[in-house]
Every structure is written in C-alpha cells, then in structure tokens.
Write a protein that holds these residues in place. Structure first.
Motif, PDB file in Angstrom:
ATOM      1  N   SER A 123      18.686 133.828  38.980  1.00 15.48           N
ATOM      2  CA  SER A 123      20.116 133.751  39.301  1.00 15.48           C
ATOM      3  C   SER A 123      20.542 134.718  40.396  1.00 15.48           C
ATOM      4  O   SER A 123      21.311 134.348  41.285  1.00 15.48           O
ATOM      5  CB  SER A 123      20.952 134.009  38.046  1.00 15.48           C
ATOM      6  N   GLY A 124      20.065 135.943  40.341  1.00 12.58           N
ATOM      7  CA  GLY A 124      20.441 136.922  41.363  1.00 12.58           C
ATOM      8  C   GLY A 124      19.998 136.507  42.748  1.00 12.58           C
ATOM      9  O   GLY A 124      20.751 136.637  43.727  1.00 12.58           O
ATOM     10  N   GLU A 125      18.785 135.991  42.852  1.00 16.56           N
ATOM     11  CA  GLU A 125      18.282 135.511  44.138  1.00 16.56           C
ATOM     12  C   GLU A 125      19.075 134.293  44.602  1.00 16.56           C
ATOM     13  O   GLU A 125      19.344 134.142  45.804  1.00 16.56           O
ATOM     14  CB  GLU A 125      16.802 135.156  44.032  1.00 16.56           C
ATOM     15  N   ALA A 126      19.446 133.437  43.655  1.00 15.54           N
ATOM     16  CA  ALA A 126      20.228 132.237  43.998  1.00 15.54           C
ATOM     17  C   ALA A 126      21.581 132.640  44.590  1.00 15.54           C
ATOM     18  O   ALA A 126      22.031 132.039  45.573  1.00 15.54           O
ATOM     19  CB  ALA A 126      20.420 131.352  42.778  1.00 15.54           C
ATOM     20  N   VAL A 127      22.205 133.642  44.019  1.00 17.29           N
ATOM     21  CA  VAL A 127      23.494 134.120  44.540  1.00 17.29           C
ATOM     22  C   VAL A 127      23.332 134.577  45.985  1.00 17.29           C
ATOM     23  O   VAL A 127      24.130 134.225  46.862  1.00 17.29           O
ATOM     24  CB  VAL A 127      24.068 135.252  43.655  1.00 17.29           C
ATOM     25  N   ASP A 128      22.293 135.356  46.246  1.00 18.30           N
ATOM     26  CA  ASP A 128      22.051 135.827  47.614  1.00 18.30           C
ATOM     27  C   ASP A 128      21.838 134.662  48.574  1.00 18.30           C
ATOM     28  O   ASP A 128      22.351 134.663  49.699  1.00 18.30           O
ATOM     29  CB  ASP A 128      20.839 136.754  47.653  1.00 18.30           C
ATOM     30  N   SER A 129      21.086 133.659  48.145  1.00 16.09           N
ATOM     31  CA  SER A 129      20.816 132.504  49.008  1.00 16.09           C
ATOM     32  C   SER A 129      22.074 131.674  49.234  1.00 16.09           C
ATOM     33  O   SER A 129      22.313 131.197  50.351  1.00 16.09           O
ATOM     34  CB  SER A 129      19.699 131.645  48.401  1.00 16.09           C
ATOM     35  N   TYR A 130      22.887 131.490  48.183  1.00 13.98           N
ATOM     36  CA  TYR A 130      24.151 130.769  48.363  1.00 13.98           C
ATOM     37  C   TYR A 130      25.071 131.531  49.310  1.00 13.98           C
ATOM     38  O   TYR A 130      25.762 130.924  50.136  1.00 13.98           O
ATOM     39  CB  TYR A 130      24.863 130.542  47.025  1.00 13.98           C
ATOM     40  N   ARG A 131      25.083 132.848  49.201  1.00 16.45           N
ATOM     41  CA  ARG A 131      25.915 133.645  50.117  1.00 16.45           C
ATOM     42  C   ARG A 131      25.473 133.434  51.562  1.00 16.45           C
ATOM     43  O   ARG A 131      26.309 133.312  52.461  1.00 16.45           O
ATOM     44  CB  ARG A 131      25.843 135.128  49.757  1.00 16.45           C
ATOM     45  N   ARG A 132      24.180 133.416  51.774  1.00 18.07           N
ATOM     46  CA  ARG A 132      23.657 133.199  53.131  1.00 18.07           C
ATOM     47  C   ARG A 132      24.063 131.819  53.632  1.00 18.07           C
ATOM     48  O   ARG A 132      24.521 131.663  54.768  1.00 18.07           O
ATOM     49  CB  ARG A 132      22.136 133.342  53.113  1.00 18.07           C
ATOM     50  N   ALA A 133      23.909 130.798  52.793  1.00 20.73           N
ATOM     51  CA  ALA A 133      24.291 129.434  53.182  1.00 20.73           C
ATOM     52  C   ALA A 133      25.789 129.350  53.460  1.00 20.73           C
ATOM     53  O   ALA A 133      26.217 128.705  54.424  1.00 20.73           O
ATOM     54  CB  ALA A 133      23.898 128.446  52.084  1.00 20.73           C
ATOM     55  N   TYR A 134      26.589 130.017  52.629  1.00 25.67           N
ATOM     56  CA  TYR A 134      28.045 130.004  52.798  1.00 25.67           C
ATOM     57  C   TYR A 134      28.438 130.615  54.140  1.00 25.67           C
ATOM     58  O   TYR A 134      29.247 130.053  54.883  1.00 25.67           O
ATOM     59  CB  TYR A 134      28.699 130.758  51.644  1.00 25.67           C
ATOM     60  N   THR A 135      27.843 131.749  54.457  1.00 24.89           N
ATOM     61  CA  THR A 135      28.126 132.408  55.726  1.00 24.89           C
ATOM     62  C   THR A 135      27.728 131.517  56.905  1.00 24.89           C
ATOM     63  O   THR A 135      28.492 131.360  57.864  1.00 24.89           O
ATOM     64  CB  THR A 135      27.386 133.759  55.807  1.00 24.89           C
ATOM     65  N   LEU A 136      26.547 130.937  56.836  1.00 25.56           N
ATOM     66  CA  LEU A 136      26.070 130.077  57.921  1.00 25.56           C
ATOM     67  C   LEU A 136      26.918 128.818  58.078  1.00 25.56           C
ATOM     68  O   LEU A 136      27.026 128.274  59.169  1.00 25.56           O
ATOM     69  CB  LEU A 136      24.601 129.695  57.687  1.00 25.56           C
ATOM     70  N   ILE A 194      29.949 124.797  49.200  1.00 28.59           N
ATOM     71  CA  ILE A 194      28.997 125.896  49.021  1.00 28.59           C
ATOM     72  C   ILE A 194      29.677 127.038  48.266  1.00 28.59           C
ATOM     73  O   ILE A 194      29.052 127.681  47.417  1.00 28.59           O
ATOM     74  CB  ILE A 194      28.425 126.362  50.366  1.00 28.59           C
ATOM     75  N   ALA A 195      30.950 127.265  48.525  1.00 34.92           N
ATOM     76  CA  ALA A 195      31.699 128.280  47.781  1.00 34.92           C
ATOM     77  C   ALA A 195      31.702 127.946  46.290  1.00 34.92           C
ATOM     78  O   ALA A 195      31.565 128.828  45.442  1.00 34.92           O
ATOM     79  CB  ALA A 195      33.119 128.388  48.310  1.00 34.92           C
ATOM     80  N   SER A 196      31.835 126.669  45.983  1.00 33.09           N
ATOM     81  CA  SER A 196      31.813 126.226  44.591  1.00 33.09           C
ATOM     82  C   SER A 196      30.460 126.519  43.945  1.00 33.09           C
ATOM     83  O   SER A 196      30.386 127.027  42.826  1.00 33.09           O
ATOM     84  CB  SER A 196      32.122 124.731  44.522  1.00 33.09           C
ATOM     85  N   ASN A 197      29.380 126.204  44.656  1.00 32.06           N
ATOM     86  CA  ASN A 197      28.039 126.485  44.135  1.00 32.06           C
ATOM     87  C   ASN A 197      27.823 127.979  43.954  1.00 32.06           C
ATOM     88  O   ASN A 197      27.236 128.412  42.961  1.00 32.06           O
ATOM     89  CB  ASN A 197      26.967 125.918  45.079  1.00 32.06           C
ATOM     90  N   LEU A 198      28.291 128.758  44.910  1.00 34.15           N
ATOM     91  CA  LEU A 198      28.174 130.208  44.815  1.00 34.15           C
ATOM     92  C   LEU A 198      28.939 130.726  43.604  1.00 34.15           C
ATOM     93  O   LEU A 198      28.432 131.536  42.834  1.00 34.15           O
ATOM     94  CB  LEU A 198      28.692 130.871  46.101  1.00 34.15           C
ATOM     95  N   GLY A 199      30.161 130.248  43.423  1.00 33.92           N
ATOM     96  CA  GLY A 199      30.959 130.663  42.266  1.00 33.92           C
ATOM     97  C   GLY A 199      30.280 130.338  40.950  1.00 33.92           C
ATOM     98  O   GLY A 199      30.269 131.158  40.029  1.00 33.92           O
ATOM     99  N   GLU A 200      29.692 129.174  40.868  1.00 30.87           N
ATOM    100  CA  GLU A 200      28.971 128.785  39.656  1.00 30.87           C
ATOM    101  C   GLU A 200      27.786 129.706  39.411  1.00 30.87           C
ATOM    102  O   GLU A 200      27.538 130.141  38.288  1.00 30.87           O
ATOM    103  CB  GLU A 200      28.499 127.337  39.779  1.00 30.87           C
ATOM    104  N   ALA A 201      27.048 130.020  40.473  1.00 26.63           N
ATOM    105  CA  ALA A 201      25.876 130.900  40.336  1.00 26.63           C
ATOM    106  C   ALA A 201      26.295 132.306  39.889  1.00 26.63           C
ATOM    107  O   ALA A 201      25.581 132.962  39.146  1.00 26.63           O
ATOM    108  CB  ALA A 201      25.110 130.959  41.654  1.00 26.63           C
TER     109      ALA A 201
END
Length: 79
Positions: free
Chosen positions: A49-62, A69-76
């Motif tokens: 989960s922690g790694e997933a949050v970091d990856s979603y944050r990277r995708a969100y920024t990009l 993507i914000a929704s996926n990040l929030g869920e993670a």
C-alpha cells in the motif's frame, strides 16, 4: 506481462515478475504516467500500500491533476 504455463496446461501471471519488469522500465522512462498507474495497481494487488500511494502520487503529478487518479490515490491512502 509474464505468463507461466502450469503442467496441466493452465497459465498464470506472475505479478512479482511484472512488478520488477515495470519498475525497471519506469527507471528508464520516469515520465510514463500510464506506467505509474499500472505499477500502483500492481503494488495494491501485492499488498504494498505505501508503495502504491507513492506511485499514484507520481501518476497524479504527471497527469496534471486528473480526477480519476486523485480518486485512486485517495482510495490507496485509506487502505
């Protein structure tokens, strides 16, 4: 995607191997937003989960702040 064939003819996908392969690809192409999304989904499936949050944050920024993507990040973040 790594697909292995079992002795009885059935196949399975190794998420661990896919994760390692995609991580290596992203090291070479760190601006691949879709790649970061796939990596985050794999990490969630693997219980990272922690790694997933970091990856979603990277995708969100990009993505420039894509709502899906914000929704996926929030869920993670809450898992």
């Amino acid at each position: 995607m790594v697909i292995r064939e079992l002795k009885d003819g059935r196949c399975f996908v190794s998420l661990q191997e896919d994760h390692a392969e995609l991580s290596a690809q992203l090291a070479k192409a760190p601006d691949d937003q879709a790649g970061w999304m796939r990596l985050a989904q794999m990490q969630q499936a693997l219980g990272r989960s922690g790694e997933a949050v970091d990856s979603y944050r990277r995708a969100y920024t990009l993505s420039g702040g894509a709502p899906e993507i914000a929704s996926n990040l929030g869920e993670a973040l809450v898992l």
